[in-house]
Design a protein around this motif. Structure first.
Motif, mmCIF file in Angstrom:
data_model
loop_
_atom_site.group_PDB
_atom_site.id
_atom_site.type_symbol
_atom_site.label_atom_id
_atom_site.label_comp_id
_atom_site.label_asym_id
_atom_site.label_seq_id
_atom_site.Cartn_x
_atom_site.Cartn_y
_atom_site.Cartn_z
ATOM 1 N N HIS A 173 0.809 -1.027 -0.038
ATOM 2 C CA HIS A 173 -0.009 0.069 -0.048
ATOM 3 C C HIS A 173 0.878 1.342 0.012
ATOM 4 N N GLU A 221 -4.222 6.025 5.902
ATOM 5 C CA GLU A 221 -5.900 5.903 5.732
ATOM 6 C C GLU A 221 -6.582 4.833 6.292
ATOM 7 N N LEU A 222 -5.761 3.600 6.330
ATOM 8 C CA LEU A 222 -6.281 2.446 6.995
ATOM 9 C C LEU A 222 -6.296 2.835 8.543
ATOM 10 N N ALA A 223 -5.190 3.267 8.904
ATOM 11 C CA ALA A 223 -5.030 3.344 10.463
ATOM 12 C C ALA A 223 -5.796 4.476 10.931
ATOM 13 N N LEU A 224 -6.369 5.479 10.136
ATOM 14 C CA LEU A 224 -7.039 6.535 10.458
ATOM 15 C C LEU A 224 -8.473 6.276 11.387
ATOM 16 N N ARG A 225 -8.532 6.989 12.577
ATOM 17 C CA ARG A 225 -9.639 6.895 13.324
ATOM 18 C C ARG A 225 -10.792 6.782 12.426
ATOM 19 N N ALA A 226 -11.688 5.982 12.339
ATOM 20 C CA ALA A 226 -13.016 5.702 11.647
ATOM 21 C C ALA A 226 -13.738 4.643 12.295
ATOM 22 N N THR A 229 -16.710 0.542 5.599
ATOM 23 C CA THR A 229 -15.577 0.720 4.807
ATOM 24 C C THR A 229 -15.936 0.241 3.305
ATOM 25 N N ALA A 242 -16.908 3.938 2.351
ATOM 26 C CA ALA A 242 -16.397 5.170 2.951
ATOM 27 C C ALA A 242 -15.697 5.925 1.916
ATOM 28 N N THR A 243 -15.754 7.249 2.220
ATOM 29 C CA THR A 243 -14.921 8.054 1.425
ATOM 30 C C THR A 243 -14.107 9.083 2.504
ATOM 31 N N LEU A 244 -13.138 9.572 2.064
ATOM 32 C CA LEU A 244 -12.493 10.348 2.769
ATOM 33 C C LEU A 244 -12.920 11.973 2.701
ATOM 34 N N ASP A 245 -13.360 12.396 3.740
ATOM 35 C CA ASP A 245 -13.742 14.090 3.602
ATOM 36 C C ASP A 245 -12.560 14.789 4.034
ATOM 37 N N MET A 291 1.000 5.891 11.837
ATOM 38 C CA MET A 291 -0.119 5.188 11.736
ATOM 39 C C MET A 291 -0.729 5.093 13.045
ATOM 40 N N GLN A 320 -4.562 6.943 14.444
ATOM 41 C CA GLN A 320 -5.542 6.075 15.572
ATOM 42 C C GLN A 320 -5.989 6.939 16.607
#
Lengths: 274, 373
Positions: free
Chosen positions: A124, A131-136, A143, A146-149, A188, A192
């Motif tokens: 990746h 993005e994968l680690a991002l708190r969401a 997922t 999901a889109t990134l705002d 990462m 989180q």
């Protein structure tokens, strides 16, 4: 006598399992964020942890040192749910029993872990790793759509800046240098937004300059969260300041300021003197 | 947590595939939905433009295989789950639709009974309970999707929860499809034993051998393939797809990020099973037969070889792989019938050793070299 049951009724039962994506679940009203009490882990008769008891306060920066085989990594494994203790208790804050939660639930509850070997997703890009680690929301059906705002993109850009990887955002993580991978992994962890950060030998294999920058970063991070660092490099531990715990044969041998601990004859005997 | 602004799903599907992809899909749709059926139906058999029957059959068959290959790639190439039992889901879909086709024979069978011939032969007096309602197309289609999905969910939940991975998973899926094959071989199971289902007469009231029916079937299969490609493309380019690929590369790390791999794997695994089942349902009317040999362990291994030959982790690769291997098979089994399995084994060894990215990867390497030279 009559009041007791109603009191018990009034108290909300603590949720045993926090939903994936729920955050800041640890109740630190009693100041302590991590409780390990009488934790014992044996592997084929070998006692990796021997009635280990350890408490970490909210907002504390704690360093764990000890010779190889002292149980440092096993302790991390117990906290993150990878290893179940044979006996003893492990609590995150007041309510979350770590011995009953899965790795994913523990991570979602707010404990982030950096492994000894940098483990980033090599196929990746750097951006996608963050993005994968991002708190969401961590649920599969979320997922999928999901889109990134904008806020999320800003957050990732901010962290890229902090770990000095802004220029590498589009590169595959596998192409980064060893030090850069360590930094990406720290990044990462940061996106989180964990309440408790576990760092397993964060400066292993880093140059002196990278080590210094990492120390700066960790000290800065400790202002907002609790951090437990496992490290061999005593110069790095000294640079971080804070309380030091010495592990030996799966139990706490000494605890206190680094200078006091270094002067402890038992510590000198098992660890520093060799 | 505030949800991200939502784009309509149609726009997201459109955006997931790049323009070149849409152009290729458009060209494919024009060929397979209009040109080929048109030439087949409206040109006289002697004409040089005429598309003969067998081209439609082989083409339809290969498109079914291509759907299976894309599904296989979703779980193997993207999720790292090497299933060697996809033939089971293909066959289940085929059998479910085969039941409908068997009921469609009506009293035109050899024994002129309301029951399918094999039941009369076994001296059964009534339909078994699970055949009930299979004369309705809608119910049959529900079974095509529902039964394999149920099997996939149950098996997947068990396997992924127990964290069965790698070669162990592959072996268990081989055992699963083998066990199902033995079950379907038995006459008592109620699916025609080793002969399976054949001698179909009609589909939704139309004769199954009529040119119009065959052309429609061909076009439907092409549409299913195109739909599969668009859907899987959307899945693998979503955040879900990136989590899936991360699970493939380091499942433990994903877990420590707070994701539960179980649901991710289960969703991809079930989707792949359903796609295989749809392919199986389309396959049966093309070839006119379904029997337990589709569940043989070797058939499922062959599916993995299509994907390996074409190129894992790409979507065009598996389609190419399925087409190339099956065209080679058609030729080989006529020219040197005994040598086919050896040839297949040799391809697999060679591709694994020298073409880790399949023919698509080879093509890209050649192109890149050409550009840089």
């Amino acid at each position: 006598m009559t009041a007791a049951p109603s009191l018990a009724m009034a108290r909300e039962p603590a949720p045993r399992v926090p939903a994936l994506g729920a955050h800041g679940a640890a109740d630190v009203s009693h100041r302590v964020i991590l409780y390990l009490e009488d934790v014992t882990v044996t592997f084929d008769g070998f006692r990796a942890l021997n009635a280990l008891s350890l408490y970490v306060d909210a907002g504390e920066l704690r360093c764990i040192i000890g010779p190889n085989g002292a149980g440092k990594t096993t302790m991390m494994d117990v906290i993150t749910g990878k290893t179940r203790p044979d006996s003893g208790t492990a609590f995150f804050g007041q309510a979350l029993d770590l011995t009953r939660l899965s790795e994913a639930e523990i991570a979602a509850a707010g404990i982030g872990r950096k492994f000894q070997k940098p483990t980033v997703f090599e196929h990746h890009t750097v951006f996608e790793n963050l993005e994968l680690a991002l708190r969401a929301d961590r649920r599969a059906r979320r997922t999928l759509f999901a889109t990134l705002d904008g806020a999320a993109r800003d957050r990732i850009a901010e962290i890229l800046e902090l770990v000095r990887l802004s220029g590498e955002a589009g590169r595959l993580a596998g192409q980064l240098s060893h030090g850069q991978k360590q930094w990406l992994e720290i990044g990462m962890l940061l996106v989180q937004e964990p309440q408790l950060l576990l760092l397993d030998e964060p400066v292993a294999g880093m140059t002196d300059e990278e080590t210094e920058r990492t120390a700066e970063l960790v000290v800065g991070l400790a202002k907002e969260r609790s951090i437990v660092v496992v490290e061999h490099d005593l110069a790095f531990v000294a640079r971080l300041g804070g309380k030091v715990t010495v592990l030996h044969e799966g139990a706490v041998l000494a605890e206190g300021k680094l200078d006091d601990v270094k002067a402890d004859p038992r510590v000198v005997e098992v660890y520093l003197g060799r | 947590m505030t949800p991200a602004p939502r784009q309509p799903i149609v726009l997201r599907l459109l955006a997931a595939t790049p323009r070149a992809g849409w152009l290729a899909l458009g060209a494919f749709a024009l060929t397979a939905l209009v040109v080929v059926p048109g030439l087949y139906l409206f040109t006289p058999p002697g004409s040089p433009l005429h598309v003969p029957d067998h081209v439609l059959t082989v083409g339809g068959k290969i498109m079914c295989y291509a759907i299976v290959a894309v599904a296989m790639d979703l779980i193997w190439g993207y999720a790292g789950i090497l299933s060697l039992g996809q033939g089971l889901f293909f066959a289940l879909g085929g059998y479910a639709f085969g039941m409908y086709l068997m009921r469609g024979i009506g009293r035109d069978g050899v024994y002129q009974s309301d029951l399918p011939d094999f039941m009369v032969f076994l001296d059964w007096k009534a339909l078994p309970w699970f055949w009930r309602g299979t004369d309705h197309l809608a119910w049959a289609l529900a079974l095509v999707i529902g039964v394999p999905a149920l099997v996939a969910v149950l098996f997947g939940a068990f396997a992924f929860r127990s964290r069965i991975k790698g070669v162990y998973f592959s072996i268990i899926t081989q055992a699963l499809t083998y066990a199902a094959m033995l079950l379907f071989f038995r006459n008592e199971t109620g699916f025609g034993g080793n002969n399976g289902f054949t001698d179909f007469k009609r589909i939704a009231g139309f004769s199954i051998v009529a040119p119009g029916t065959r052309a429609t079937l061909f076009a439907l299969t092409a549409a299913a393939l195109a739909g599969t490609l668009v859907l899987v493309r959307f899945v693998v380019t979503s955040k879900y797809g990136r989590v899936l690929a991360a699970i493939r590369d380091s499942e433990e790390r994903v877990r420590f990020l707070g994701y539960d791999p179980l649901w991710y794997k289960l969703l991809a695994w079930t989707l792949a099973a359903v796609l295989c089942a749809i392919a199986g349902a389309l396959y049966v009317p093309h070839v006119g037969i379904i029997n337990p040999s589709e569940m043989s362990p070797a058939s499922s291994i062959e599916i993995a070889i299509w994907v390996a030959v074409g190129g894992r982790g790409t979507l065009l690769g598996p389609v190419l792989g399925a087409a190339l291997v099956n065209l080679a098979k058609s030729w080989f089994t006529v020219a040197f019938p005994q040598l086919w399995v050896f040839f297949l084994g040799a391809i697999f060894v060679l591709v694994t050793l020298y073409l880790p990215d399949g023919v698509l990867g080879l093509g890209r390497r050649v192109l890149r070299r050409g550009v840089s030279a």
